[in-house]
Design an enzyme around this catalytic site. Sequence first.
Site, PDB file in Angstrom:
ATOM      1  CG  MET A   1      11.205   7.132   3.706  1.00 36.90           C
ATOM      2  SD  MET A   1      12.974   7.383   3.655  1.00 36.90           S
ATOM      3  CE  MET A   1      13.402   6.884   5.289  1.00 36.90           C
ATOM      4  CG  ASN A1287       9.952   6.584   0.149  1.00 39.14           C
ATOM      5  OD1 ASN A1287       9.735   6.689   1.345  1.00 39.14           O
ATOM      6  ND2 ASN A1287      10.240   5.438  -0.420  1.00 39.14           N
ATOM      7  CB  VAL A1294      14.388  10.317  -5.140  1.00 41.03           C
ATOM      8  CG1 VAL A1294      13.488   9.144  -5.507  1.00 41.03           C
ATOM      9  CG2 VAL A1294      13.968  11.570  -5.888  1.00 41.03           C
ATOM     10  CB  CYS A1295      13.675   7.581   0.110  1.00 38.89           C
ATOM     11  SG  CYS A1295      14.582   8.555   1.303  1.00 38.89           S
ATOM     12  CG  LEU A1296      13.612   3.783  -5.749  1.00 37.50           C
ATOM     13  CD1 LEU A1296      12.144   3.569  -5.423  1.00 37.50           C
ATOM     14  CD2 LEU A1296      13.763   4.231  -7.203  1.00 37.50           C
TER      15      LEU A1296
END
Length: 1430
Positions: A1, A1287, A1294-1296
């Site tokens: 990520m 991500n 949703v990886c943020l």
Amino acid sequence: MMPPGGMAPPAAAPAAAPRTGGSRAATARAQAATAPTAAPLPGWAARLKAWSSAAPGTPGAAATSVTLAGAEQLAAVCKHVGEALQVKVVTDSAAIGTGTLFLRTGSGGRELTADSLKGLVNSALSQRRVPPRDRLQALHRAHDALPSASGLPGGGEGGLGAALDMFVGVLAREALGLLREDGADLYFDTGAHTSAFVDALAGGPATMCEPFLDSLMDSSSGAAAAAAAGGSAGSGAGGGEVWRRLMRDALRSAFAGPGKALGDATGLERPLVVLDRVTCTPRLQQCLASLLLADVELVARSRPATAARELEKSSVLGPLFGISSFPVGQDALYHWKVTSAARQAFLETRGYPKNHGAGQTCRTVIQALMARVQDGAGNIMLRLSRVKDGGLCREAMLSWVSAVARANLGRLAFGESTDMRNQQDLADFLAGGSDGFLLNVTGGCLRLAQPFVSGWLDLYREGHDPVAACLAAAAAGAPAPAAPRWTDLLDKHLRPEYYVTQKHRLGDLSGVFNATGSRGAGGYTADDDPPTAAPPLLLAGDSPDSGPSFIADVFFLTQLMLHVGPMPTVYRKRALMHRFRERYQREMTGGAAAANGEDGGEGTSPEELAARGGAGGRDPWSNPLATELQLLEDCGEGHLGEPLFADNLTAFAVLELDWMAWLARGGAGPAAAALALVPEYALGDALDWLTAVLYAGRADLVASKPIAVIMRAVVSLLNANDAVRSAMLQNKIVNLLLAMLASQIQNVQAREARGLALAPDRMSTGERALVGAVLGAPVTQRDLVPALLRAHVNAELVVGLDVDKDSYDKYGMRNNIDKILEELIKDAALKRCLTDLAAAGPAAADGAGPSTSSAAAPPAAAAAPGVEPGLFADYASGIVNTVMHYFKDGLDRLADIYAIERSKANAAAWAALPAQERQRKEDFYRGQQRAARGFLHMGVVNLKWLNTLTADPAIASAFLVEPLRGKAAFLVVSSLELLLGDACKKLQVAKPEQYGFDLDVLVGSVLSLGLQLGAHDRFVAAVSAEPDYSEEIMNRALQFTITKHQALNETRLNAFLARAAEIKAARAARRPGALALAAAAAGDGSPAPDTPSALASQPPLKRRKSMEEGSEGDAMDVDGAAAGPGPSSAAAAGSGPALQCEGVVLPGAPGLSGKALEEAYAAELGPLSVAEYDSTVPGGYFKDMARLADQDSGASRKKMRQLAKELNDMQPGGKLALPCLADAAIFLRQDEARTDKMRAVITGPQGTPYEGGLFVFDIFCPAGYPSDPPVMMVYNTGGGKARYNPNLYADGKVCLSLLGTYNSGHTSEKWNPELSSIYQVLVSIQSQILVDDPMTNEPLSETMAGTSEGAAKTAEYNARLQLMVMRHAMVDCLRHPPPGTADLVRRHFGLLRHRLADTVRRWVRAAPTEDLRTKLDEQATVLLRILAEL
């Protein structure tokens, strides 16, 4: 990520009032940085501070002269005074002789003055040659020698009693004068007289008696001192100050030794005697209370960042509460050394640290000492609460506890994580006061709470059910019947309104998450602006008795102390242990154990290393860090694990659970309204503490409490998902249930590992009781299974999550639920409950998810009463998502490992690499080794669980309904391709067993799943309709069953393949002659694979040339009509270009390019940048997000104002207008009825593997927005099949870092309510996720940039990504535009089709393998034929 951050300008200017940040850690930092409101000293506090000005208890002691009745009384005075001073006293000058002292009298020999008595005292001490340092004791003995008034002739009439009272005052003032003038010198830290005073208090040569202390207090009172000084009111001001100094010095001196070194079992007895004596009278207790009040004032005027340390350092009770064996965090953190008062005691134990028995004995001694400290703390608190002064001392004590707690709110910022990645984490770790001090304050509070906590739990032990009685009375609208004491505890004392009315106790709760999962507790709502300053620390008003009961104060303050004291201590200890174990492992094994996966990512300990055979012949205990590691555990448990403290806290936690369950059942009014007042920590800390106790091996502590109450509470709370909506809290409940079953699960695992069905059962009595409670409680039989399934489904989305700080992982939570269910369904009744849920079928179509389909499904069986339709299907879908996630990621890591191992096999080439590059590859290699083991383990465990479920025909039937059927089919096809396809060559790593990788087992598990479901034609049809279905792979699977002598699977697979061939033939026979673009499909683009609409949505089913017969003709049957003239026919005949997509010709001119294209794109699509749509239509919104939105009223005015401003700014021409470029554009849709529900479409930037694709994201702004970040999911993943980026997960996650879903560690990259916005989130996704090399977003992969292995991995990853982009971000969007995007889709692809044609052909030509080139060519052909129709 990736390391995402904000790329866009801030969307809004800072608000007038500061907002708390978007995470729990940020909220804690904001609270800790906010000073309390400055306020005048309330009347009750002013009265307490003036304690020394009160009238003396013995008024005669302040007299300056006394007139006696006659000579007889004068002689008696001389006699008693002389005996006290041990001299002969005369009043006749003629009688003066050797050894006699003259007492001057006046008024004819009948008047005595204080001055004459003072002179007599000094003369007597001089005559006796009393050393200056012994004068205080001499005065004390003289006071003790005086008779009481009742012992005097006639009761002291004739002035005799008054004269002796005056003499007492003289002695006391002389003693006080010595103490006042005392000071530190070269030999005594606190002064000689103060040291003697402390020695006397402790029972030295002459024990200090209470009457003398009372006399000293009288002499220090303002009235007495003024009278003795001739009426000067100001002269008494110093008396109170002397006592305040004396009390501080006495306690500091008494506890100095134990505070530095623990070990002597009796070392605390003398200091505790001093503590008892120095607080034994009401006046002394008032003095102590005034000192505590001074501590509160210190906190109010100190800088918030240092208030906790300053209070701890200066507090009069600091010497007592500061005694602890718990290690000093700073030394352990920076110097890898355990600094503790108990360190020497452990090190001096023979055989330590190897001799665990001796270490345990020493730990027991230390725990006994900690128990005595908390006894002292509890007794002092109780003593102050009982002073009869109108509640002044009690209020001062409670205010002090509140000040301690509120000064330490900064400790919460560290969170529950075990990792410390940056300086902010280190600062958070060290914030606030010391762990030991706070543990002791909490221990004192628990002693105060013990009567009502024990009384409540005893009601259950006696057969009563007070909660049921209260609820029944409330339902009947009548008062509860007469019942034993404490029955009314909850309803009368523990009302949740306390959080609203007592803000001076609990502080600012505006930014704290409540039990319903929303921001704002204590009556605050999302519309309320947070206060600019924290509430004052002191209760306003003149009387402290007008508030809630003492029981309520103690309960809620103990709850707050648990939150800032023991729980952060548990998390800190866990983080330090993790840190020490990792370093120890590195030093002993060079990281080999971690690489081999032997530590589970948690490091290792000397015992574990010894059990594995040591480290290359080295003694595991030879490393000094081994001793420090053992000291860290022993010193920490010496305090935290003290039996009485742990037992009291466990009982308190059980009461909290019961109280929360009472609230959730409507005991204090509507559940949601009541729980909205309660901070999330009230329940979370209780659950975490009980879980920590169980994992520490103390099941007896929990089992000794009413276990049925615990089970009823946790099941009630888990079932109250309409009120207790926080996934964080549900995760903690699941963790507790798993901890209660842990011993049973470990027993089963041990038996399986040994292959013995009758392996010995090593569970303790307490562990058996807990297991029996979980499996046999009535609430378990009725409610637990559906509650667990519901929690599994709700784990998808969490509001206000910060993965850096919060101990929450949806996959981990779901895995824990599966473990619990696996044990539960061993019971027939619980298994029947699960099958009833599976048989209930799907819920009525609501169109609220990307997987909703209009495909005809068989009618589901009628749901049993109370069974929730669709619940099991959602649950099973989550399991499939988990398997796909971990299985694919684990095998990808194995491929990375294999690539590095191949490079290292060429020793000469490896040695020729630059040292820095070699090191980067080694780090990458070890990191991937750790990740591979964890991912594969989770994948295998979940795959095994799927097999367990589908082995039951009743449960398997639930997998035959869309969308679950298509998802399970994709899992089978994709897994077999990974394991048996050409890519399996990259899985041939050295020692695969160290990663838990067994190819035979994995293939067998996947086949078992497919064949169990494959007994049904619908599933066979779904598998054969998958675009990546390959008969060659299936034939390899068949050969596998033959080779492994799996006769049953061989027979079943043969039948499966035969039926698949029949279905495919039938499907081909009924295919339409033209592309069915107008097929009636559901709104989300994922129709059932065996329906006509599904056929149109799939790419051609052309088989590989190496194994197909006449497949090209079949493919053209599907798509030939749309292919246009000649060239496509030529390609079908084999005489055209080598690539089929090259033969598809788009009609019209080549199209626009450059500036002309940009202008046309902006003109055509600019007006569509921001618009409205209906999210309630089928496919209009992500199902899980729709559920979350339904729980939220969406009516927050503050949120609506912020959204209106942001949406206005994003309009074309606005301050932050969304980009609308052919190269990269963003579009936004908001629901026409709920503007907090949005859908964004982000186009893939040019030059990336995403180029031209449309990526749809659903967004929800929770009630706390903008304090809380929005929740976001990627929508068009093909029903959970496409993972577009490390991500962007296939299940929509949703990886943020802006959303709190990515481990960034940098506060600047996280959500900031003052600066962050939806615009920033969208631009960050486009610029930092949809990039040209997405693999750099994978942890460690960025280190491989520029290497041959990295280049090969990027090429293959991008090619597979391009295939998914064409399938789901292009073709699916064209065929079934997501609601709200139809016009946008048509115009976007219509304008860019010629450029996209060039792009996808380039992708096909650049494919790194023949297999990928063929798949890309097929999909590009389908895409171009659709584009040709536009």
